[in-house]
Design a protein around this motif. Structure first.
Motif, PDB file in Angstrom:
ATOM      1  N   GLU A 111       0.827  -1.206   0.000  1.00  0.00           N
ATOM      2  CA  GLU A 111       0.000   0.000   0.000  1.00  0.00           C
ATOM      3  C   GLU A 111       0.863   1.259   0.000  1.00  0.00           C
ATOM      4  O   GLU A 111       1.827   1.362   0.753  1.00  0.00           O
ATOM      5  N   SER A 144      -6.257  -3.606  -9.426  1.00  0.00           N
ATOM      6  CA  SER A 144      -6.014  -3.823  -8.000  1.00  0.00           C
ATOM      7  C   SER A 144      -6.709  -2.782  -7.139  1.00  0.00           C
ATOM      8  O   SER A 144      -6.781  -2.941  -5.908  1.00  0.00           O
ATOM      9  N   GLN A 172      -3.094   0.212  -3.878  1.00  0.00           N
ATOM     10  CA  GLN A 172      -2.425  -1.085  -3.775  1.00  0.00           C
ATOM     11  C   GLN A 172      -1.568  -1.307  -5.024  1.00  0.00           C
ATOM     12  O   GLN A 172      -2.056  -1.206  -6.147  1.00  0.00           O
ATOM     13  N   ILE A 187       5.643  -6.293  -1.584  1.00  0.00           N
ATOM     14  CA  ILE A 187       5.358  -6.138  -0.162  1.00  0.00           C
ATOM     15  C   ILE A 187       6.291  -5.050   0.359  1.00  0.00           C
ATOM     16  O   ILE A 187       7.324  -4.754  -0.259  1.00  0.00           O
ATOM     17  N   ASN A 243      -4.724 -16.712   0.510  1.00  0.00           N
ATOM     18  CA  ASN A 243      -4.704 -15.417   1.201  1.00  0.00           C
ATOM     19  C   ASN A 243      -3.441 -14.627   0.861  1.00  0.00           C
ATOM     20  O   ASN A 243      -3.499 -13.400   0.679  1.00  0.00           O
ATOM     21  N   ASN A 244      -2.308 -15.304   0.775  1.00  0.00           N
ATOM     22  CA  ASN A 244      -1.058 -14.625   0.395  1.00  0.00           C
ATOM     23  C   ASN A 244      -1.140 -14.090  -1.030  1.00  0.00           C
ATOM     24  O   ASN A 244      -0.700 -12.967  -1.317  1.00  0.00           O
ATOM     25  N   LYS A 276      -3.853 -13.257  -2.692  1.00  0.00           N
ATOM     26  CA  LYS A 276      -4.799 -12.137  -2.734  1.00  0.00           C
ATOM     27  C   LYS A 276      -4.167 -10.873  -2.160  1.00  0.00           C
ATOM     28  O   LYS A 276      -4.408  -9.759  -2.651  1.00  0.00           O
ATOM     29  N   ARG A 277      -3.332 -11.040  -1.134  1.00  0.00           N
ATOM     30  CA  ARG A 277      -2.671  -9.873  -0.515  1.00  0.00           C
ATOM     31  C   ARG A 277      -1.668  -9.233  -1.480  1.00  0.00           C
ATOM     32  O   ARG A 277      -1.595  -8.007  -1.578  1.00  0.00           O
ATOM     33  N   VAL A 278      -0.912 -10.053  -2.184  1.00  0.00           N
ATOM     34  CA  VAL A 278       0.165  -9.533  -3.034  1.00  0.00           C
ATOM     35  C   VAL A 278      -0.322  -9.225  -4.448  1.00  0.00           C
ATOM     36  O   VAL A 278       0.234  -8.356  -5.122  1.00  0.00           O
ATOM     37  N   PRO A 282      -3.671  -8.138  -5.650  1.00  0.00           N
ATOM     38  CA  PRO A 282      -5.076  -7.769  -5.383  1.00  0.00           C
ATOM     39  C   PRO A 282      -5.940  -7.619  -6.626  1.00  0.00           C
ATOM     40  O   PRO A 282      -7.151  -7.399  -6.491  1.00  0.00           O
TER      41      PRO A 282
END
Length: 396
Positions: free
Chosen positions: A2, A28, A44, A49, A120-121, A123-125, A127
């Motif tokens: 972010e 994203s 995003q 990261i 989940n990883n 989707k986080r990285v 988006p």
């Protein structure tokens, strides 16, 4: 990762700064107006990261950027609350780190919990992907679908219809992870630039159709199902060869494509570790969810990942369209797997899809041996599966 918009920032500038295709940044951030960014707005950036870094004596943003091979403005963007001219020894700043390696692991089997962690990883990285719940298993586990891409061509792939074929989930998730890495990093996948494919193809991925069954094989039964599954398993607590869902119903014999013939042929009349098609089609929530997904989305092509045999099946009762043969020849040429048009099989997901929609459908039998296949086969299986994956999304 972010970041926060400053005055005069644009998404195109962010794309150039972080070397990420701007359309992936746009996708994203679906709630952001790409033509009218507002200072203070959160953005995003996919494929990255932010990692903490402790300031040392003599550090400046410019020295850190030079040492880490980063653009100075990427540090300034990530650390807007810091005084760039007066960094304090011991304080923490954040550095952008591009993801260059997959989240998927291949050294041990992937159960449902591990799959959810990987999703989940991702989707986080990344988006720009969508993660949907298409239904729930008998126990109540969400059955996940991953969507990638914005194209008109809609291709669906799934894995682990059968519990002891859990290696197919690992193969499919490895392909998905590599595809995402190639999209954000501009790298090749089997010699192909995939970035344009994002705009041409919408991928639908259901990586674990049968989460209860996979967990049963890998982890043993949950306490509230222990007695019932041991009874179905003829009083054995060894579930290594179990194919069915936790109700003892074979999910790939659950579809209304000559289901009656399947039931007669299988000669299994009660819940069992394998081959029992149930008392009627689509009684099981996992099979019903897959049928509903196909009916809602009207895919152009489906691929179901199974094991074993190093072959694939591409026809059903003459319902397959002409383009199926062309695809089959390409899959055979690229993977080395044998293309087989018809087998004595009914009520499978591929069978029903071809019958219902008259579109190409394939059952891929990855690897060779006795299920569950050992992880030592994974590299070889992945190589052939990657060839089919790329062929499926590139052939018009």
């Amino acid at each position: 990762m972010e970041i926060i918009v400053r005055s005069e920032d644009t998404l195109s500038y962010f794309g150039n700064l972080f070397m990420v295709p701007v359309h992936l940044i746009i996708d994203s951030n679906p709630k952001v107006d790409p033509d009218n960014l507002r200072p203070g707005e959160k953005i995003q950036v996919p494929g990255y990261i932010s990692v903490p870094y402790t300031i040392k004596e003599g550090n400046t943003f410019w020295k850190i950027a030079d040492e880490k091979n980063l653009a100075v403005d990427s540090l300034l963007l990530l650390n807007q609350t810091k005084d760039a001219d007066h960094l304090l020894v011991g304080e923490t700043i954040f550095l952008p780190e591009k993801i260059n390696s997959p989240f998927t692991e291949t050294n041990f089997p992937s159960d449902y919990k591990r799959l959810v962690k990987i999703i989940n990883n991702l989707k986080r990285v990344y988006p720009f992907i969508a993660v949907n719940t298409i239904g729930r298993s008998v126990i109540g586990h969400p059955i996940h679908e991953i969507r990638i891409g914005k194209g008109a061509k809609k291709i669906h792939m799934n894995a682990s219809f059968h519990a002891n074929e859990w290696i197919t989930t690992m193969v499919l998730m490895s392909l998905v992870n590599q595809y995402l890495l190639s999209l954000t990093n501009g790298t090749l996948m089997k010699g192909i630039t995939v970035n344009n494919l994002y705009k041409e193809v919408e991928l639908s991925i259901v990586p674990m159709v049968n989460p209860d069954g996979v967990d049963l094989v890998l982890n043993g039964p949950p306490s509230n199902y222990r007695d019932s599954v041991i009874d179905i398993n003829e009083d054995s607590d060894d579930f290594i060869h179990w194919k069915a869902n936790i109700n003892g119903i074979d999910l790939n014999n659950q579809f209304p494509a000559n289901w009656d013939i399947c039931k007669e042929y299988k000669k299994v009349n009660a819940p069992a570790p394998r081959d029992f098609p149930g008392h009627a089609p689509l009684t099981e929530p996992e099979a019903a969810a897959m049928a509903q997904l196909a009916e809602d989305q009207l895919f152009d092509c489906v691929l179901a990942f199974h094991t074993q045999g190093e072959e694939f099946y591409w026809g059903y009762e003459g319902f397959e369209p002409k383009e199926s043969e062309h695809l089959a020849k390409e899959f055979e040429r690229e993977s080395g797997y044998q293309a087989i048009r018809y087998v004595n099989s009914h009520a499978g997901f591929k069978d029903w899809f071809i019958q219902e929609f008259k579109r190409p459908g394939f059952t891929l039998e990855l690897g060779k041996g006795i299920n569950p296949l050992p992880l030592s086969q994974f590299p070889r299986i992945l190589k052939s599966a990657e060839a089919i994956f790329i062929a499926a999304i590139t052939i018009q």
